[in-house]
Design a protein around this motif. Sequence first.
Motif, PDB file in Angstrom:
ATOM      1  N   VAL A  12       0.866  -1.175   0.000  1.00  0.00           N
ATOM      2  CA  VAL A  12       0.000   0.000   0.000  1.00  0.00           C
ATOM      3  C   VAL A  12       0.900   1.220   0.000  1.00  0.00           C
ATOM      4  O   VAL A  12       1.775   1.350   0.848  1.00  0.00           O
ATOM      5  N   LEU A  13       0.702   2.114  -0.966  1.00  0.00           N
ATOM      6  CA  LEU A  13       1.480   3.345  -1.040  1.00  0.00           C
ATOM      7  C   LEU A  13       0.657   4.486  -0.467  1.00  0.00           C
ATOM      8  O   LEU A  13      -0.481   4.705  -0.891  1.00  0.00           O
ATOM      9  N   ILE A  14       1.211   5.195   0.497  1.00  0.00           N
ATOM     10  CA  ILE A  14       0.514   6.318   1.124  1.00  0.00           C
ATOM     11  C   ILE A  14       1.110   7.600   0.549  1.00  0.00           C
ATOM     12  O   ILE A  14       2.315   7.822   0.630  1.00  0.00           O
ATOM     13  N   PRO A  15       0.278   8.462  -0.029  1.00  0.00           N
ATOM     14  CA  PRO A  15       0.800   9.677  -0.661  1.00  0.00           C
ATOM     15  C   PRO A  15       1.236  10.723   0.363  1.00  0.00           C
ATOM     16  O   PRO A  15       0.863  10.660   1.536  1.00  0.00           O
ATOM     17  N   LYS A  16       2.000  11.687  -0.090  1.00  0.00           N
ATOM     18  CA  LYS A  16       2.396  12.823   0.730  1.00  0.00           C
ATOM     19  C   LYS A  16       1.150  13.673   0.967  1.00  0.00           C
ATOM     20  O   LYS A  16       0.356  13.904   0.058  1.00  0.00           O
ATOM     21  N   VAL A  17       0.964  14.098   2.212  1.00  0.00           N
ATOM     22  CA  VAL A  17      -0.153  14.972   2.569  1.00  0.00           C
ATOM     23  C   VAL A  17       0.423  16.219   3.217  1.00  0.00           C
ATOM     24  O   VAL A  17       1.215  16.120   4.166  1.00  0.00           O
ATOM     25  N   GLU A  28       4.011  19.501   6.158  1.00  0.00           N
ATOM     26  CA  GLU A  28       3.919  18.142   5.630  1.00  0.00           C
ATOM     27  C   GLU A  28       3.649  17.191   6.789  1.00  0.00           C
ATOM     28  O   GLU A  28       4.371  17.175   7.777  1.00  0.00           O
ATOM     29  N   VAL A  29       2.592  16.403   6.667  1.00  0.00           N
ATOM     30  CA  VAL A  29       2.195  15.469   7.720  1.00  0.00           C
ATOM     31  C   VAL A  29       3.036  14.212   7.599  1.00  0.00           C
ATOM     32  O   VAL A  29       3.141  13.620   6.522  1.00  0.00           O
ATOM     33  N   ASP A  30       3.629  13.796   8.712  1.00  0.00           N
ATOM     34  CA  ASP A  30       4.396  12.552   8.738  1.00  0.00           C
ATOM     35  C   ASP A  30       3.467  11.392   8.389  1.00  0.00           C
ATOM     36  O   ASP A  30       2.279  11.399   8.736  1.00  0.00           O
ATOM     37  N   VAL A  31       3.993  10.403   7.707  1.00  0.00           N
ATOM     38  CA  VAL A  31       3.176   9.269   7.252  1.00  0.00           C
ATOM     39  C   VAL A  31       2.451   8.589   8.417  1.00  0.00           C
ATOM     40  O   VAL A  31       1.352   8.077   8.257  1.00  0.00           O
ATOM     41  N   LYS A  32       3.011   8.637   9.608  1.00  0.00           N
ATOM     42  CA  LYS A  32       2.357   8.028  10.778  1.00  0.00           C
ATOM     43  C   LYS A  32       1.139   8.831  11.233  1.00  0.00           C
ATOM     44  O   LYS A  32       0.350   8.347  12.030  1.00  0.00           O
ATOM     45  N   GLY A  33       0.981  10.045  10.724  1.00  0.00           N
ATOM     46  CA  GLY A  33      -0.172  10.865  11.062  1.00  0.00           C
ATOM     47  C   GLY A  33      -1.240  10.865   9.991  1.00  0.00           C
ATOM     48  O   GLY A  33      -2.226  11.582  10.093  1.00  0.00           O
ATOM     49  N   ILE A  34      -1.060  10.062   8.945  1.00  0.00           N
ATOM     50  CA  ILE A  34      -2.033  10.024   7.846  1.00  0.00           C
ATOM     51  C   ILE A  34      -3.002   8.862   7.998  1.00  0.00           C
ATOM     52  O   ILE A  34      -4.198   9.012   7.814  1.00  0.00           O
ATOM     53  N   LEU A  45      -8.301   6.515   7.616  1.00  0.00           N
ATOM     54  CA  LEU A  45      -7.723   7.824   7.400  1.00  0.00           C
ATOM     55  C   LEU A  45      -7.770   8.549   8.738  1.00  0.00           C
ATOM     56  O   LEU A  45      -8.791   8.552   9.418  1.00  0.00           O
ATOM     57  N   ALA A  46      -6.682   9.182   9.145  1.00  0.00           N
ATOM     58  CA  ALA A  46      -6.575   9.762  10.485  1.00  0.00           C
ATOM     59  C   ALA A  46      -7.112  11.185  10.573  1.00  0.00           C
ATOM     60  O   ALA A  46      -6.895  11.859  11.566  1.00  0.00           O
ATOM     61  N   PHE A  47      -7.807  11.657   9.558  1.00  0.00           N
ATOM     62  CA  PHE A  47      -8.423  12.982   9.641  1.00  0.00           C
ATOM     63  C   PHE A  47      -9.658  13.049   8.755  1.00  0.00           C
ATOM     64  O   PHE A  47      -9.867  12.209   7.896  1.00  0.00           O
ATOM     65  N   THR A  48     -10.475  14.059   9.011  1.00  0.00           N
ATOM     66  CA  THR A  48     -11.722  14.233   8.275  1.00  0.00           C
ATOM     67  C   THR A  48     -12.058  15.715   8.211  1.00  0.00           C
ATOM     68  O   THR A  48     -11.457  16.528   8.918  1.00  0.00           O
ATOM     69  N   ALA A  49     -13.027  16.063   7.418  1.00  0.00           N
ATOM     70  CA  ALA A  49     -13.472  17.454   7.313  1.00  0.00           C
ATOM     71  C   ALA A  49     -14.255  17.843   8.560  1.00  0.00           C
ATOM     72  O   ALA A  49     -14.869  17.001   9.212  1.00  0.00           O
ATOM     73  N   ALA A  50     -14.245  19.127   8.867  1.00  0.00           N
ATOM     74  CA  ALA A  50     -15.056  19.640   9.965  1.00  0.00           C
ATOM     75  C   ALA A  50     -16.534  19.568   9.576  1.00  0.00           C
ATOM     76  O   ALA A  50     -16.878  19.663   8.402  1.00  0.00           O
ATOM     77  N   ASP A  51     -17.404  19.373  10.549  1.00  0.00           N
ATOM     78  CA  ASP A  51     -18.840  19.235  10.284  1.00  0.00           C
ATOM     79  C   ASP A  51     -19.429  20.409   9.522  1.00  0.00           C
ATOM     80  O   ASP A  51     -20.237  20.239   8.628  1.00  0.00           O
TER      81      ASP A  51
END
Length: 85
Positions: A12-17, A28-34, A45-51
Amino acid sequence: MEWYGNGSYETVLIPKVSFYFEGGVELEVDVKGIMLADDVKTVCLAFTAADDGDGAILGNLMQRTVQVVQDVEGRRVGFGPGTCA
């Protein structure tokens, strides 16, 4: 980052965020934070949009390898390399 698991995918390839802020600042978010893995078969996914769609929260997973610097008088926030010990 490559991740090897026992599921139907071998790699699984995780892109740069990155988050971009006014003034040309990039965080730049570290891959462990994605991605957040409970086990090999449960990965989220470790994040989402605000309500309300009017903002975002940079949570503790994203900030594990980030030093946040606040210039209250100058009304600026900066980021640098750091660790949570």
